[in-house]
Design an enzyme around this catalytic site. Structure first.
Site, PDB file in Angstrom:
ATOM      1  N   TYR A   1       0.809  -1.215   0.000  1.00 29.12           N
ATOM      2  CA  TYR A   1       0.000   0.000   0.000  1.00 29.12           C
ATOM      3  C   TYR A   1       0.846   1.270   0.000  1.00 29.12           C
ATOM      4  CZ  TYR A   1      -4.552  -2.230   0.910  1.00 29.12           C
ATOM      5  OH  TYR A   1      -5.719  -2.954   0.831  1.00 29.12           O
TER       6      TYR A   1
ATOM      7  N   LYS B   1       4.322 -15.227   2.818  1.00 24.44           N
ATOM      8  CA  LYS B   1       4.548 -15.998   1.585  1.00 24.44           C
ATOM      9  C   LYS B   1       6.055 -16.213   1.478  1.00 24.44           C
ATOM     10  CE  LYS B   1       3.096 -17.936  -2.228  1.00 24.44           C
ATOM     11  NZ  LYS B   1       2.266 -19.165  -2.249  1.00 24.44           N
TER      12      LYS B   1
ATOM     13  N   ASP C   1      -1.699 -18.499   1.117  1.00 24.59           N
ATOM     14  CA  ASP C   1      -2.676 -19.278   0.335  1.00 24.59           C
ATOM     15  C   ASP C   1      -3.273 -20.382   1.189  1.00 24.59           C
ATOM     16  OD1 ASP C   1      -0.116 -20.391   0.365  1.00 24.59           O
ATOM     17  OD2 ASP C   1      -0.187 -21.124  -1.701  1.00 24.59           O
TER      18      ASP C   1
ATOM     19  N   ASP D   1      -5.788  -7.399   4.397  1.00 25.97           N
ATOM     20  CA  ASP D   1      -6.972  -6.845   3.731  1.00 25.97           C
ATOM     21  C   ASP D   1      -7.823  -7.982   3.175  1.00 25.97           C
ATOM     22  OD1 ASP D   1      -8.661  -4.878   2.503  1.00 25.97           O
ATOM     23  OD2 ASP D   1      -7.647  -5.292   0.592  1.00 25.97           O
TER      24      ASP D   1
ATOM     25  N   ASP E   1     -11.558  -9.986   4.870  1.00 28.83           N
ATOM     26  CA  ASP E   1     -12.850 -10.129   4.179  1.00 28.83           C
ATOM     27  C   ASP E   1     -13.339 -11.579   4.219  1.00 28.83           C
ATOM     28  OD1 ASP E   1     -12.897  -7.412   3.562  1.00 28.83           O
ATOM     29  OD2 ASP E   1     -13.634  -7.756   1.531  1.00 28.83           O
TER      30      ASP E   1
HETATM   31  C1  IPM Z   1     -10.240  -1.977   4.242  1.00 25.92           C
HETATM   32  C2  IPM Z   1     -10.553  -1.397   2.902  1.00 25.92           C
HETATM   33  C3  IPM Z   1      -9.491  -0.352   2.564  1.00 25.92           C
HETATM   34  C4  IPM Z   1      -8.161  -1.054   2.491  1.00 25.92           C
HETATM   35  C5  IPM Z   1      -9.764   0.446   1.272  1.00 25.92           C
HETATM   36  C6  IPM Z   1     -11.115   1.118   1.296  1.00 25.92           C
HETATM   37  C7  IPM Z   1      -8.677   1.440   1.001  1.00 25.92           C
HETATM   38  O1  IPM Z   1     -10.647  -2.395   1.943  1.00 25.92           O
HETATM   39  O2  IPM Z   1     -10.139  -1.214   5.214  1.00 25.92           O
HETATM   40  O3  IPM Z   1     -10.106  -3.208   4.326  1.00 25.92           O
HETATM   41  O4  IPM Z   1      -7.830  -1.658   1.469  1.00 25.92           O
HETATM   42  O5  IPM Z   1      -7.441  -1.021   3.493  1.00 25.92           O
HETATM   43 MG    MG Z   2     -10.566  -4.344   2.730  1.00 26.41          MG
END
Ligand code: IPM
Ligand code: MG
Length: 366
Positions: free
Chosen positions: A143, A193, A225, A249, A253
């Protein structure tokens, strides 16, 4: 004299303002019950700030956050700003505030709520008992690494990002993960990784070295992975998952699937002082303004704030128990609705949580 706490509130975009409003109501209610004096200051970020000030993170917002004890953020982003140049995207506001406030760690707890067992797309026996935290490094890696950009002549361009980690960045986030594990089930899974990437080899080496002063905590390593697979195969094995920015990130999710809805997940971004609390769900422009957003993630942020910034785990538990009780009674926003449940809107769900919290206080004082 009641304890004074200042909170900077950044509602942001999409469903951000809709979920922040009830979360702030819970914050005021619980603070009031506990005799705490919470002072709120509202500031702008993301697309909202682009529209009003032409930048995704106005200096005034950053300064107001720095002067506060905690920050509560809704969400940033939306289709309106999707074609903006990279520096003028709402997401840049979020990345810049993380960096600007020195928030190098992101804690994303994923707790399976028993009454939501049937809500996940995964089998109930797989998600049963899941209680993990993703500790994501937040201000390094792909990032922020340099060099970055799109270079070269038209038709021959090269797109480039760099996954860069300094030893001290790895060490400080590893310390946070081990310290957190000590308060939990004392198990850290470090994800990298290292079979391919040099940056991951350094990650693994430093995490292993830092672990020496936390030898009461169990440490194991997984490749990213494999970890992604383990999270859907046998998620209850995890306690604390420690990983770098991009992997975190993605893995967080996956964590959202375990609870049934990303709408239930809170997060805390931390450094060595101030913390910022933000639901994991993002701005969800498709449901913005429709009274469909789930406020549980945002309310969970307030619980985390009481625990981590105000040192009041008892008040955090009061909020969490109230949310669980309302879910037990069958009230659901649409993302969690099942047969037999009662659909309620964002504010209505939160009012039920507030009633529950008021009931607990009334019972205590009678
Ligand atoms: C998160 C989001 C952010 C990230 C985006 C919106 C920049 O996906 O907080 O997980 O990638 O960190
Ligand atoms: Mg995210």
């Amino acid at each position: 004299m009641p304890a004074v706490h200042s909170v900077c509130v950044l509602p942001g975009d999409g469903i951000g303002p809709e979920v922040i409003e009830p979360a702030v109501a819970v914050l005021k209610q619980v603070a009031g019950q506990a005799g705490m004096d919470v002072r709120l200051q509202y500031e702008s970020i993301g697309g909202d700030a682009l529209d009003r000030f032409g930048v995704p993170l106005p200096k005034s917002t950053l300064l107001a956050c720095r002067a506060s004890d905690a920050v509560l953020l809704g969400a940033v982003g939306g289709p309106k700003w999707d074609s903006n140049l990279p520096d003028l995207r709402p997401e840049k506001g979020l990345l810049n505030i993380r960096k600007g406030l020195g928030l190098y760690g992101n804690l994303r707890p994923v707790r399976q709520i028993p009454s939501l067992l049937q809500c996940s797309t995964l089998k109930p026996e797989v998600v049963d008992g899941v209680d993990l935290v993703v500790v994501r490094e937040l201000t390094g890696g792909l990032y922020f690494g340099k060099p970055r950009g799109i270079y070269g002549a038209n038709g021959h361009e090269i797109g480039m990002n760099s996954m860069v980690y300094h030893r001290r960045e790895i060490d400080r986030i590893a310390r946070k993960a081990f310290a957190l594990a000590r308060l939990r089930r004392k198990k850290v899974t470090s994800v990298d990784k290292a079979n391919v990437l040099e940056v991951s080899r350094l990650w693994r080496q430093v995490v292993t070295e830092t672990h020496r002063v936390f030898s009461d905590v169990e440490l194991n390593h997984q490749y990213v992975d494999n970890c992604a697979m383990q999270m859907v195969l046998r998620p209850a094995q995890f306690d604390v998952i420690l990983t770098e920015n991009t992997f975190g990130d993605i893995l967080s999710d996956i964590g959202a699937v375990l609870t049934g809805s990303i709408g239930t997940l809170p997060s805390a971004s931390i450094g060595d002082g101030l913390a910022l609390y933000e639901p994991v769900h993002g701005s969800a422009p498709d449901i913005a303004g429709k009274n469909l957003a789930n406020p549980i993630g945002a309310i969970g942020c307030v619980a985390m704030m009481f625990e981590m910034s105000f040192g009041r785990p008892d008040l955090a538990a009061r909020i969490t128990e109230a949310v669980d009780a309302v879910l037990d009674q069958g009230y659901r926003t649409r993302d969690l609705l099942q047969a037999g449940g009662t659909e309620v809107g964002t504010g209505e769900f939160a009012v039920r949580v507030q009633e529950q919290i008021a009931g607990v206080a009334a019972a205590r004082s009678s």
